[in-house]
Design an enzyme around this catalytic site. Structure first.
Site, PDB file in Angstrom:
ATOM      1  N   HIS A  15       0.851  -1.195   0.000  1.00  0.00           N
ATOM      2  CA  HIS A  15       0.000   0.000   0.000  1.00  0.00           C
ATOM      3  C   HIS A  15       0.883   1.239   0.000  1.00  0.00           C
ATOM      4  O   HIS A  15       1.831   1.335   0.773  1.00  0.00           O
ATOM      5  CB  HIS A  15      -0.904   0.020   1.248  1.00  0.00           C
ATOM      6  CG  HIS A  15      -2.120  -0.836   1.114  1.00  0.00           C
ATOM      7  ND1 HIS A  15      -3.192  -0.759   1.971  1.00  0.00           N
ATOM      8  CD2 HIS A  15      -2.444  -1.787   0.208  1.00  0.00           C
ATOM      9  CE1 HIS A  15      -4.125  -1.615   1.602  1.00  0.00           C
ATOM     10  NE2 HIS A  15      -3.692  -2.264   0.531  1.00  0.00           N
ATOM     11  N   TYR A  21      -9.339   5.476   7.320  1.00  0.00           N
ATOM     12  CA  TYR A  21      -9.495   5.861   8.727  1.00  0.00           C
ATOM     13  C   TYR A  21     -10.517   6.994   8.753  1.00  0.00           C
ATOM     14  O   TYR A  21     -10.267   8.076   8.236  1.00  0.00           O
ATOM     15  CB  TYR A  21      -8.180   6.376   9.309  1.00  0.00           C
ATOM     16  CG  TYR A  21      -7.134   5.323   9.559  1.00  0.00           C
ATOM     17  CD1 TYR A  21      -6.387   4.783   8.507  1.00  0.00           C
ATOM     18  CD2 TYR A  21      -6.883   4.863  10.848  1.00  0.00           C
ATOM     19  CE1 TYR A  21      -5.417   3.818   8.745  1.00  0.00           C
ATOM     20  CE2 TYR A  21      -5.903   3.901  11.094  1.00  0.00           C
ATOM     21  CZ  TYR A  21      -5.182   3.385  10.034  1.00  0.00           C
ATOM     22  OH  TYR A  21      -4.221   2.426  10.266  1.00  0.00           O
ATOM     23  N   PRO A  80      -4.364   0.233  18.758  1.00  0.00           N
ATOM     24  CA  PRO A  80      -4.059  -0.239  17.400  1.00  0.00           C
ATOM     25  C   PRO A  80      -4.229   0.808  16.295  1.00  0.00           C
ATOM     26  O   PRO A  80      -3.917   0.555  15.144  1.00  0.00           O
ATOM     27  CB  PRO A  80      -5.064  -1.376  17.208  1.00  0.00           C
ATOM     28  CG  PRO A  80      -6.176  -1.056  18.140  1.00  0.00           C
ATOM     29  CD  PRO A  80      -5.588  -0.334  19.299  1.00  0.00           C
ATOM     30  N   LYS A 109       0.911  -0.083  15.153  1.00  0.00           N
ATOM     31  CA  LYS A 109       2.282  -0.165  15.667  1.00  0.00           C
ATOM     32  C   LYS A 109       2.601  -1.432  16.446  1.00  0.00           C
ATOM     33  O   LYS A 109       3.775  -1.788  16.601  1.00  0.00           O
ATOM     34  CB  LYS A 109       2.553   1.048  16.581  1.00  0.00           C
ATOM     35  CG  LYS A 109       2.687   2.339  15.823  1.00  0.00           C
ATOM     36  CD  LYS A 109       3.911   2.336  14.951  1.00  0.00           C
ATOM     37  CE  LYS A 109       3.753   3.250  13.758  1.00  0.00           C
ATOM     38  NZ  LYS A 109       4.474   2.773  12.587  1.00  0.00           N
ATOM     39  N   TYR A 123       3.829   6.559  10.628  1.00  0.00           N
ATOM     40  CA  TYR A 123       3.026   5.389  10.262  1.00  0.00           C
ATOM     41  C   TYR A 123       3.833   4.413   9.403  1.00  0.00           C
ATOM     42  O   TYR A 123       3.864   3.215   9.666  1.00  0.00           O
ATOM     43  CB  TYR A 123       1.786   5.838   9.488  1.00  0.00           C
ATOM     44  CG  TYR A 123       0.726   4.773   9.286  1.00  0.00           C
ATOM     45  CD1 TYR A 123       0.938   3.693   8.435  1.00  0.00           C
ATOM     46  CD2 TYR A 123      -0.502   4.836   9.935  1.00  0.00           C
ATOM     47  CE1 TYR A 123      -0.023   2.707   8.243  1.00  0.00           C
ATOM     48  CE2 TYR A 123      -1.480   3.866   9.743  1.00  0.00           C
ATOM     49  CZ  TYR A 123      -1.215   2.806   8.897  1.00  0.00           C
ATOM     50  OH  TYR A 123      -2.184   1.832   8.706  1.00  0.00           O
TER      51      TYR A 123
HETATM   52  C1  PHB Z   1      -5.806  -4.389  10.719  1.00  0.00           C
HETATM   53  O1  PHB Z   1      -5.884  -4.606   9.485  1.00  0.00           O
HETATM   54  O2  PHB Z   1      -6.083  -5.241  11.578  1.00  0.00           O
HETATM   55  C2  PHB Z   1      -5.413  -3.003  11.191  1.00  0.00           C
HETATM   56  C3  PHB Z   1      -4.946  -2.087  10.249  1.00  0.00           C
HETATM   57  C4  PHB Z   1      -4.568  -0.818  10.666  1.00  0.00           C
HETATM   58  C5  PHB Z   1      -4.701  -0.467  12.006  1.00  0.00           C
HETATM   59  C6  PHB Z   1      -5.178  -1.396  12.943  1.00  0.00           C
HETATM   60  C7  PHB Z   1      -5.543  -2.665  12.534  1.00  0.00           C
HETATM   61  O3  PHB Z   1      -4.356   0.788  12.407  1.00  0.00           O
END
Ligand code: PHB
Ligand code: APR
Length: 394
Positions: free
Chosen positions: A72, A201, A292, A296, A382
């Site tokens: 990505h 997000y 989460p 990280k 990130y």
């Molecule tokens: C996930 O795909 O489980 C995932 C992706 C990004 C995040 C948290 C969890 O910030």
């Protein structure tokens, strides 16, 4: 029995550490509370930083990852009426990779089994002894009910948030800081192709939502909920309705499908210091937990091990104590950088407080989208900071 390094925990940290030590010619034994199948069945994180992927390649465990991981360039940030792509590759030169922790754990376990790793699964009553001597040991009861003792030169606690190893550091020497967030995540795994090419997000008045994925056929979603929410109160229809509401954008539709798994996940920050006491070292969730939102947790466990493995090699193979003495401070610099970033992403995106708070959040989101320097700050954190050192000048 005797070994050089006794590792408690067979999650990503414990498995990767045993692999890196093996490559350096250092033998280890893994002791794990659950069965191997249980460990492999856990649905956890899904994003790997490029530094993590590079390390996994060097460790010789990335063959399937290189075939199956989805690269990505960045993520989308969204609030009602606006969805904006942040291109990490443009901003930092680094991509991120979608590859489920479930898959990585299976890959690590397969490599360790093939290498003949000695591992005790379904162990109970695991305890650390004499950590502050040069003859530490762990005792446990193995799956057959036999009492076991492993004498080692070093013990490493890779036993996660609930593991016992940190308790082997005397209370007077151990500091723990923790933040419980006033919300949780309702996690959903669904048999449906993602409705987006990269992660979304989304800030929404109802609460945060995240559209992630595992493959071209499986999507992963999260909804901000109250920590007291019961999963029984969330039917599949209610989940899809709420995801559609929070991710809504003109001209875009969220595809729905069978839900394979759903659960409410608590959200906390936790750091215990030091990450070393005598011949006991801590790595991964055993020493720290991050919310989460910043993706990280898994990368931090990998980063700890990336620093710890050479430090233990220097100590046990080359007789050099410097890197082991520096391990805790080195690891904690990245732990706190990742903890701050995870806190910042979480407080920016999760609905809490009053309308004043909401306006602050929306202003922060607009700033990230409008300012290249603000966007780069998010992207650097990130997409990944250097694993050891370099992330700060302090
Ligand atoms: C996930 O795909 O489980 C995932 C992706 C990004 C995040 C948290 C969890 O910030
Ligand atoms: N004895 C032996 N093993 C134990 C004990 C114990 N008393 N307590 C816990 N364990 C095991 C757990 O069963 C688990 O398999 O330690 C392992 C810890 O693994 P993880 O929790 O996966 O932690 P870590 O390897 O540090 O990986 C961190 O996992 O939880 C996610 O979000 C986290 O992505 C991050 C990653």
């Amino acid at each position: 029995m005797r070994t050089r390094v006794a590792i408690i925990g067979s999650g990503p940290a414990g498995l990767l550490l045993s692999q890196l030590l093996d490559l350096a010619g250092i033998e280890s034994v893994i002791v794990e509370r659950q069965s191997a199948d249980h460990v492999k069945s856990r649905i956890r994180a899904g994003i790997l930083e490029s530094a993590s992927v590079d390390l996994l390649r060097r460790a010789g465990v990335a063959d399937r990852l290189d075939r199956a991981a989805i690269e990505h360039r960045g993520i989308y940030l969204q609030w009602p009426g606006r969805r904006q792509h942040l291109d990490f590759t443009e901003l930092t030169g680094q991509a991120v990779y979608v590859y489920g922790q479930t898959e990585l754990t299976a890959d690590l376990m397969a490599v360790r089994e093939k290498a003949g790793q000695l591992a005790f699964y379904e162990a109970t009553d695991v305890a650390v002894h004499d950590a502050d001597t040069d003859r530490p040991s762990i005792t446990f009861v193995d799956a057959t009910g036999a009492a076991r003792r492993v004498d080692a030169e070093v013990v490493v606690g890779c036993d996660g948030y609930h593991g016992p190893s940190k308790q082997a550091i005397p209370v007077g020497l151990r500091q723990t800081v923790e933040r419980a967030y006033p919300f949780a995540w309702l996690g959903v795994l669904a048999q449906v192709p993602p409705s987006t090419d990269e992660l979304i997000y989304a800030w929404h008045p109802n609460g945060f939502a995240l559209h992630s994925m595992r493959s071209e056929q499986v999507s992963r979603f999260y909804l901000q909920v109250d920590p007291s929410e019961r999963i029984e109160d969330w039917s599949d229809d209610r989940i899809w309705d709420e995801l559609s509401t929070r991710l809504a954008l003109d001209g875009w539709t969220l595809r729905t499908g069978p839900i394979l798994e759903k659960s409410v996940l608590p959200m906390r920050s936790f750091v215990t210091t030091p990450m070393r006491h005598g011949r006991l070292f801590l790595a991964g969730d055993a020493a720290h937990i991050v919310p989460p939102t910043g993706a990280k947790g898994l990368n931090l466990a990998i980063a700890d091990v990336a620093v710890l493995a050479p430090a233990l090699t220097a100590l046990l193979r080359d007789g050099s104590t410097g890197p082991a003495d520096a391990y805790s401070d080195t690891a904690l610099r990245r732990v706190w950088r990742s903890t701050h970033f995870s806190w910042w992403m979480t407080t920016m995106l999760h609905r809490h407080g009053d309308d004043f708070d909401a306006q602050l959040q929306l202003s922060q989101l607009r700033r990230v989208i409008d300012s290249p320097s603000a966007a780069r700050e998010l992207a650097e954190n990130y997409a990944g900071l250097p694993i050891a050192g370099g992330e700060d000048r302090g």
